[in-house]
Design an enzyme around this catalytic site. Structure first.
Site, short mmCIF file in Angstrom:
data_model
loop_
_atom_site.label_atom_id
_atom_site.label_comp_id
_atom_site.label_asym_id
_atom_site.label_seq_id
_atom_site.Cartn_x
_atom_site.Cartn_y
_atom_site.Cartn_z
N ARG A 56 0.83 -1.20 0.00
CA ARG A 56 0.00 0.00 0.00
C ARG A 56 0.87 1.25 0.00
O ARG A 56 1.91 1.29 0.68
CB ARG A 56 -0.93 0.02 1.22
CG ARG A 56 -1.98 -1.05 1.13
CD ARG A 56 -3.09 -0.92 2.15
NE ARG A 56 -3.82 -2.18 2.21
CZ ARG A 56 -4.76 -2.56 1.35
NH1 ARG A 56 -5.11 -1.74 0.37
NH2 ARG A 56 -5.35 -3.75 1.45
N ILE B 183 2.13 4.73 1.10
CA ILE B 183 2.20 5.29 2.45
C ILE B 183 1.36 6.57 2.56
O ILE B 183 0.97 6.95 3.67
CB ILE B 183 3.68 5.56 2.82
CG1 ILE B 183 3.87 5.62 4.31
CG2 ILE B 183 4.21 6.83 2.14
CD1 ILE B 183 5.33 5.58 4.74
N ASN C 244 4.38 7.18 -13.48
CA ASN C 244 4.95 8.51 -13.70
C ASN C 244 6.41 8.37 -14.12
O ASN C 244 7.11 7.49 -13.63
CB ASN C 244 4.86 9.33 -12.41
CG ASN C 244 3.42 9.59 -11.98
OD1 ASN C 244 2.57 9.82 -12.82
ND2 ASN C 244 3.16 9.53 -10.69
N GLU D 32 8.59 10.63 -8.09
CA GLU D 32 9.32 10.95 -6.85
C GLU D 32 10.31 9.86 -6.48
O GLU D 32 11.37 10.14 -5.94
CB GLU D 32 8.34 11.14 -5.69
CG GLU D 32 7.49 12.39 -5.82
CD GLU D 32 6.38 12.44 -4.78
OE1 GLU D 32 6.30 11.54 -3.93
OE2 GLU D 32 5.59 13.39 -4.85
N HIS E 194 7.19 2.10 -10.73
CA HIS E 194 6.07 1.55 -9.97
C HIS E 194 4.78 1.91 -10.68
O HIS E 194 4.68 2.97 -11.29
CB HIS E 194 6.06 2.08 -8.54
CG HIS E 194 6.29 3.55 -8.43
ND1 HIS E 194 7.54 4.11 -8.52
CD2 HIS E 194 5.42 4.58 -8.29
CE1 HIS E 194 7.44 5.43 -8.41
NE2 HIS E 194 6.16 5.74 -8.27
N HIS F 232 0.90 2.71 -9.95
CA HIS F 232 -0.10 3.05 -8.94
C HIS F 232 -1.41 2.39 -9.33
O HIS F 232 -1.88 2.55 -10.47
CB HIS F 232 -0.34 4.56 -8.90
CG HIS F 232 0.85 5.39 -8.52
ND1 HIS F 232 1.03 5.89 -7.25
CD2 HIS F 232 1.91 5.82 -9.23
CE1 HIS F 232 2.15 6.61 -7.20
NE2 HIS F 232 2.70 6.57 -8.39
P1 AMP Z 1 5.70 8.71 -7.80
O1 AMP Z 1 5.36 10.17 -7.56
O2 AMP Z 1 4.97 8.13 -8.96
O3 AMP Z 1 7.19 8.46 -7.84
O4 AMP Z 1 5.12 7.97 -6.54
C1 AMP Z 1 5.87 7.57 -5.43
C2 AMP Z 1 4.90 7.05 -4.42
O5 AMP Z 1 5.61 6.30 -3.45
C3 AMP Z 1 4.13 8.15 -3.67
O6 AMP Z 1 2.73 7.98 -3.89
C4 AMP Z 1 4.54 7.94 -2.23
O7 AMP Z 1 3.48 8.18 -1.33
C5 AMP Z 1 4.96 6.47 -2.22
N1 AMP Z 1 5.90 6.09 -1.18
C6 AMP Z 1 7.07 6.68 -0.87
N2 AMP Z 1 7.68 6.03 0.14
C7 AMP Z 1 6.88 4.98 0.46
C8 AMP Z 1 6.96 3.94 1.42
N3 AMP Z 1 7.98 3.82 2.27
N4 AMP Z 1 5.95 3.03 1.46
C9 AMP Z 1 4.92 3.13 0.62
N5 AMP Z 1 4.78 4.09 -0.31
C10 AMP Z 1 5.75 5.01 -0.39
#
Ligand code: AMP
Length: 116
Positions: free
Chosen positions: A30, A32, A88, A96, A101, A103
Site C-alpha cells: 500500500r 504510504i 509517472n 518521486e 512503480h 499506482h
Molecule cells: P511517484 O510520484 O509516482 O514516484 O510515486 C511515489 C509514491 O511512493 C508516492 O505515492 C509515495 O506516497 C509512495 N511512497 C514513498 N515512500 C513509500 C513507502 N515507504 N511506502 C509506501 N509508499 C511510499
C-alpha cells in the site's frame, strides 16, 4: 547503474512494510500516502529507475505488473466499479521514487485524469 531507493529495502523486507503480493518478478504494497481509498504500488523486484530505462527483457515483468494489478483490484473489490493504473516518469511526470512503480488507485469515482 541506478541507485537503490527505499523500494528495494521494502522488497527485501529490510523495511518491514506489509506486502500484498510478492513473487519472483514483482512486489505490491500500500502507498504510504494514499490518494484514494485504495492506493497500491506494484513494482518490479529488479531496479529499473524510470520507464525510459525499460528494455525488451523486462516485458515479462511489465506484463506481470498488470496481471498483479488486476488480481489485487479483484481482491480489493474494485474491479467492477473500476480503477486507474498510473506510471509517472521523471520530473514532468511527477516521479518521486526512481524505481518504476504502477499506482493502482480506486475505491471511489476518481477525478479528471490530469489537473494541469
Ligand atoms: P511517484 O510520484 O509516482 O514516484 O510515486 C511515489 C509514491 O511512493 C508516492 O505515492 C509515495 O506516497 C509512495 N511512497 C514513498 N515512500 C513509500 C513507502 N515507504 N511506502 C509506501 N509508499 C511510499
Amino acid at each position: 547503474m541506478a541507485e537503490e531507493t527505499i523500494f528495494s529495502k521494502i522488497i527485501r523486507q529490510e523495511i518491514p512494510t506489509p506486502l500484498l503480493y510478492q513473487d519472483d518478478l514483482v512486489t505490491a504494497f500500500r502507498d504510504i500516502s494514499p490518494k484514494a481509498p485504495i492506493h497500491i504500488l506494484i513494482i518490479p523486484n529488479k531496479l529499473i529507475a524510470t520507464t525510459n530505462d525499460v528494455v525488451e527483457d523486462d516485458e515479462l515483468t511489465l506484463g506481470r505488473m498488470i496481471t498483479v494489478a488486476k488480481k489485487l483490484a479483484f481482491e480489493e473489490g474494485i474491479s467492477d466499479d473500476g480503477y486507474r493504473l498510473i506510471m509517472n516518469c521523471n520530473s514532468h511526470g511527477g516521479q518521486e521514487v526512481y524505481h518504476i512503480h504502477m499506482h493502482l488507485l480506486g475505491g471511489k469515482r476518481l477525478g479528471p485524469m490530469l489537473s494541469v
